[in-house]
Design a protein around this motif. Structure first.
Motif, mmCIF file in Angstrom:
data_model
loop_
_atom_site.group_PDB
_atom_site.id
_atom_site.type_symbol
_atom_site.label_atom_id
_atom_site.label_comp_id
_atom_site.label_asym_id
_atom_site.label_seq_id
_atom_site.Cartn_x
_atom_site.Cartn_y
_atom_site.Cartn_z
ATOM 1 N N TYR A 131 2.169 -16.833 -18.064
ATOM 2 C CA TYR A 131 2.393 -15.587 -18.756
ATOM 3 C C TYR A 131 1.839 -15.727 -20.160
ATOM 4 O O TYR A 131 1.508 -16.841 -20.590
ATOM 5 N N GLU A 132 1.706 -14.626 -20.879
ATOM 6 C CA GLU A 132 1.174 -14.655 -22.244
ATOM 7 C C GLU A 132 1.935 -15.671 -23.084
ATOM 8 O O GLU A 132 3.163 -15.756 -23.005
ATOM 9 N N ASP A 133 1.228 -16.419 -23.887
ATOM 10 C CA ASP A 133 1.823 -17.369 -24.841
ATOM 11 C C ASP A 133 2.647 -18.470 -24.181
ATOM 12 O O ASP A 133 3.522 -19.033 -24.827
ATOM 13 N N CYS A 134 2.419 -18.768 -22.883
ATOM 14 C CA CYS A 134 3.230 -19.816 -22.268
ATOM 15 C C CYS A 134 2.668 -21.195 -22.584
ATOM 16 O O CYS A 134 1.568 -21.346 -23.012
ATOM 17 N N LYS A 187 12.602 -20.267 -16.289
ATOM 18 C CA LYS A 187 11.754 -21.412 -16.635
ATOM 19 C C LYS A 187 11.983 -22.616 -15.730
ATOM 20 O O LYS A 187 11.289 -23.613 -15.841
ATOM 21 N N ARG A 238 5.346 -11.640 -20.123
ATOM 22 C CA ARG A 238 6.372 -12.370 -20.883
ATOM 23 C C ARG A 238 7.754 -11.734 -20.688
ATOM 24 O O ARG A 238 8.766 -12.436 -20.607
ATOM 25 N N GLU A 239 7.792 -10.408 -20.579
ATOM 26 C CA GLU A 239 9.072 -9.697 -20.428
ATOM 27 C C GLU A 239 9.770 -10.014 -19.105
ATOM 28 O O GLU A 239 10.949 -9.704 -18.940
ATOM 29 N N ILE A 287 10.201 -13.065 -17.948
ATOM 30 C CA ILE A 287 10.800 -14.395 -18.023
ATOM 31 C C ILE A 287 12.249 -14.237 -18.491
ATOM 32 O O ILE A 287 12.512 -13.714 -19.570
#
Length: 162
Positions: free
Chosen positions: A159-162, A103, A138-139, A141
């Motif tokens: 990424y998804e849901d970021c 991140k 997501r995996e 990160i």
């Protein structure tokens, strides 16, 4: 991606042609042309860390590309008619692949340093360093990824849901 403000305002965009284990970029490439943006894709030089970003003329142009030993489609080595982004107006945005990200914007690539070396060249171009967005699952990160002093951080990771 398509609704992202940086994407919307960018005219000259570089994007990778995805491998099966990466975020698929085909729909983004189609949208680039639909919106009248200029699209550039990587051409990797084997046995080096040199990469150029060469212009595609259309989404259908992808079918004319050659498959490398890494199973990546790219313009052939003797293709000298395509514009290289840094020989022209530079780039506004680069979408980047990777194996892992943290991140803080650190990116783990495939180990050759192609993107880091290319970004160093961009920094010497009159238009300067383009904004960089990594496309990830997501995996991918992680808490942290190993970096060296030559690694260039990405500006943003989507990424998804970021």
């Amino acid at each position: 991606v398509i609704g992202h403000p940086k994407y919307q305002e960018s005219k000259r965009i570089a994007i990778f042609l995805s491998m099966p284990d990466e975020i698929q970029t085909e729909e983004i490439i189609k949208d680039l042309f639909k919106q009248g943006k200029e699209c550039f894709i990587p051409r990797y030089k084997p046995h080096s860390n040199h990469m150029d970003m060469l212009k595609l003329s259309s989404a259908e142009d992808i079918s004319s590309l050659t498959l490398t030993s890494w199973n990546i489609l790219q313009p052939s080595d003797d293709d000298s008619v395509r514009e290289e982004a840094l020989a022209g107006g530079g780039l506004d945005l680069i979408f980047m692949p990777g194996l892992g990200f943290d991140k803080k914007g650190n990116r783990l690539g495939r180990g050759k340093g192609y993107y880091d070396t290319y970004l160093e060249r961009c920094m010497k171009h009159p238009s300067g360093k383009p904004y960089t967005i990594a496309l990830a699952f997501r995996e991918q990160i992680c808490e942290s990824v190993p970096v060296t002093e030559n690694d260039v951080q990405v500006d943003e990771i989507l990424y998804e849901d970021c």
